[in-house]
Design a protein around this motif. Sequence first.
Motif, PDB file in Angstrom:
ATOM      1  N   GLU A  25       0.763  -1.201   0.001  1.00 31.27           N
ATOM      2  CA  GLU A  25       0.073  -0.111   0.000  1.00 31.27           C
ATOM      3  C   GLU A  25       0.877   1.099   0.030  1.00 31.27           C
ATOM      4  OE1 GLU A  25      -3.339   2.071  -0.677  1.00 31.27           O
ATOM      5  OE2 GLU A  25      -3.142  -0.151  -0.371  1.00 31.27           O
ATOM      6  N   ILE A  26       2.050   1.069   0.658  1.00 32.19           N
ATOM      7  CA  ILE A  26       2.846   2.431   0.841  1.00 32.19           C
ATOM      8  C   ILE A  26       3.417   2.655  -0.738  1.00 32.19           C
ATOM      9  CG2 ILE A  26       5.122   3.202   1.573  1.00 32.19           C
ATOM     10  CD1 ILE A  26       4.361   1.757   4.382  1.00 32.19           C
ATOM     11  N   ARG A  28       2.676   1.125  -3.787  1.00 35.09           N
ATOM     12  CA  ARG A  28       1.754   0.938  -4.807  1.00 35.09           C
ATOM     13  C   ARG A  28       2.414   1.276  -6.129  1.00 35.09           C
ATOM     14  NH1 ARG A  28      -1.282  -2.401  -4.924  1.00 35.09           N
ATOM     15  NH2 ARG A  28      -3.277  -2.118  -5.253  1.00 35.09           N
ATOM     16  N   SER A  29       3.486   0.553  -6.694  1.00 39.70           N
ATOM     17  CA  SER A  29       4.026   0.817  -7.975  1.00 39.70           C
ATOM     18  C   SER A  29       3.022   0.080  -8.792  1.00 39.70           C
ATOM     19  CB  SER A  29       5.600   0.256  -7.962  1.00 39.70           C
ATOM     20  OG  SER A  29       5.338  -1.068  -7.610  1.00 39.70           O
ATOM     21  N   THR A  30       3.402  -0.017  -9.884  1.00 42.68           N
ATOM     22  CA  THR A  30       2.635  -0.714 -11.022  1.00 42.68           C
ATOM     23  C   THR A  30       2.876  -2.203 -10.931  1.00 42.68           C
ATOM     24  OG1 THR A  30       4.320   0.037 -12.630  1.00 42.68           O
ATOM     25  CG2 THR A  30       2.161   1.354 -12.756  1.00 42.68           C
ATOM     26  N   LYS A  31       3.776  -2.493 -10.403  1.00 42.59           N
ATOM     27  CA  LYS A  31       4.107  -3.849 -10.384  1.00 42.59           C
ATOM     28  C   LYS A  31       4.842  -4.180  -9.202  1.00 42.59           C
ATOM     29  CE  LYS A  31       2.063  -5.547 -14.129  1.00 42.59           C
ATOM     30  NZ  LYS A  31       0.979  -6.218 -14.200  1.00 42.59           N
ATOM     31  N   ASP A  32       4.058  -4.460  -7.868  1.00 44.95           N
ATOM     32  CA  ASP A  32       4.768  -4.886  -6.889  1.00 44.95           C
ATOM     33  C   ASP A  32       5.156  -6.417  -7.008  1.00 44.95           C
ATOM     34  OD1 ASP A  32       4.645  -2.701  -5.028  1.00 44.95           O
ATOM     35  OD2 ASP A  32       2.507  -2.682  -5.143  1.00 44.95           O
ATOM     36  N   LEU A  33       6.212  -6.736  -6.375  1.00 49.50           N
ATOM     37  CA  LEU A  33       6.839  -8.170  -6.293  1.00 49.50           C
ATOM     38  C   LEU A  33       6.695  -8.764  -4.932  1.00 49.50           C
ATOM     39  CD1 LEU A  33       7.596 -10.908  -7.922  1.00 49.50           C
ATOM     40  CD2 LEU A  33       9.917  -9.781  -7.771  1.00 49.50           C
ATOM     41  N   VAL A  34       6.060  -9.895  -4.652  1.00 43.45           N
ATOM     42  CA  VAL A  34       5.967 -10.478  -3.430  1.00 43.45           C
ATOM     43  C   VAL A  34       6.702 -11.666  -3.691  1.00 43.45           C
ATOM     44  CG1 VAL A  34       4.851 -11.388  -1.419  1.00 43.45           C
ATOM     45  CG2 VAL A  34       4.013  -9.139  -2.493  1.00 43.45           C
ATOM     46  N   ILE A  48      -3.124 -12.632   0.488  1.00 42.90           N
ATOM     47  CA  ILE A  48      -2.666 -11.336  -0.159  1.00 42.90           C
ATOM     48  C   ILE A  48      -3.742 -11.193  -1.264  1.00 42.90           C
ATOM     49  CG2 ILE A  48      -0.976 -10.089  -1.556  1.00 42.90           C
ATOM     50  CD1 ILE A  48       1.325 -11.016   0.256  1.00 42.90           C
ATOM     51  N   HIS A  49      -3.974 -12.185  -1.855  1.00 42.07           N
ATOM     52  CA  HIS A  49      -4.872 -12.073  -3.059  1.00 42.07           C
ATOM     53  C   HIS A  49      -6.253 -11.836  -2.668  1.00 42.07           C
ATOM     54  CE1 HIS A  49      -2.232 -12.031  -6.374  1.00 42.07           C
ATOM     55  NE2 HIS A  49      -1.587 -13.371  -5.920  1.00 42.07           N
ATOM     56  N   GLU A  50      -6.817 -12.530  -1.380  1.00 42.70           N
ATOM     57  CA  GLU A  50      -8.020 -12.101  -0.796  1.00 42.70           C
ATOM     58  C   GLU A  50      -8.301 -11.129  -0.494  1.00 42.70           C
ATOM     59  OE1 GLU A  50      -8.479 -15.371   1.811  1.00 42.70           O
ATOM     60  OE2 GLU A  50      -9.318 -16.829   0.229  1.00 42.70           O
ATOM     61  N   ALA A  51      -7.181 -10.616   0.215  1.00 43.61           N
ATOM     62  CA  ALA A  51      -7.285  -8.990   0.794  1.00 43.61           C
ATOM     63  C   ALA A  51      -7.491  -7.899  -0.350  1.00 43.61           C
ATOM     64  CB  ALA A  51      -5.767  -8.699   1.583  1.00 43.61           C
ATOM     65  N   GLU A  52      -6.578  -8.097  -1.399  1.00 40.12           N
ATOM     66  CA  GLU A  52      -6.842  -7.413  -2.661  1.00 40.12           C
ATOM     67  C   GLU A  52      -8.318  -7.470  -2.944  1.00 40.12           C
ATOM     68  OE1 GLU A  52      -3.389  -6.989  -5.688  1.00 40.12           O
ATOM     69  OE2 GLU A  52      -3.978  -9.131  -5.439  1.00 40.12           O
ATOM     70  N   ASP A  53      -8.786  -8.660  -3.236  1.00 35.82           N
ATOM     71  CA  ASP A  53     -10.133  -8.600  -3.615  1.00 35.82           C
ATOM     72  C   ASP A  53     -11.356  -7.918  -2.692  1.00 35.82           C
ATOM     73  OD1 ASP A  53      -9.525 -10.162  -5.736  1.00 35.82           O
ATOM     74  OD2 ASP A  53      -9.940 -12.116  -4.869  1.00 35.82           O
ATOM     75  N   LEU A  54     -10.985  -7.904  -1.311  1.00 34.19           N
ATOM     76  CA  LEU A  54     -11.882  -7.695  -0.194  1.00 34.19           C
ATOM     77  C   LEU A  54     -11.724  -6.158  -0.341  1.00 34.19           C
ATOM     78  CD1 LEU A  54     -13.569  -8.374   2.137  1.00 34.19           C
ATOM     79  CD2 LEU A  54     -11.526  -8.166   3.567  1.00 34.19           C
ATOM     80  N   ASN A  55     -10.346  -5.643  -0.251  1.00 32.46           N
ATOM     81  CA  ASN A  55     -10.359  -4.073  -0.579  1.00 32.46           C
ATOM     82  C   ASN A  55     -10.441  -3.496  -1.818  1.00 32.46           C
ATOM     83  OD1 ASN A  55      -9.891  -4.021   2.446  1.00 32.46           O
ATOM     84  ND2 ASN A  55      -7.664  -4.780   2.146  1.00 32.46           N
ATOM     85  N   CYS A  56     -10.901  -4.283  -2.652  1.00 30.26           N
ATOM     86  CA  CYS A  56     -11.022  -3.801  -4.172  1.00 30.26           C
ATOM     87  C   CYS A  56      -9.871  -3.067  -4.603  1.00 30.26           C
ATOM     88  CB  CYS A  56     -12.343  -2.689  -4.141  1.00 30.26           C
ATOM     89  SG  CYS A  56     -13.843  -3.492  -3.651  1.00 30.26           S
TER      90      CYS A  56
END
Length: 90
Positions: A25-26, A28-34, A48-56
């Motif tokens: 979130e800090i 917020r580049s176009t392509k974050d890599l985890v 992480i993907h569920e949080a993305e979906d939940l937070n739109c």
Amino acid sequence: MNQTEFNGFIEVNSIFANAALKEIEISRSTKDLVWVHDYHLSLLPKMIHEAEDLNCMEQTIQMVYFLHIYVFFYDYKQRINKKNITCLYQ
């Protein structure tokens, strides 16, 4: 692994997911890599993907899951034949 140990496993993965999401979130580049390293954090990509979906959140996170030991499921041949390899962890 008993239920108490599994609950601890879930809790640790959740802590790492929250920390990763704060960094994402800090930046917020176009392509974050985890980069997720090893089975200790095997729940992290899904969290992480569920949080993305939940937070739109826009789906911009690239994820690498590195597992340096072999894990074969009883039906691994059927699963590997599928195009989407993520089905191994569903």
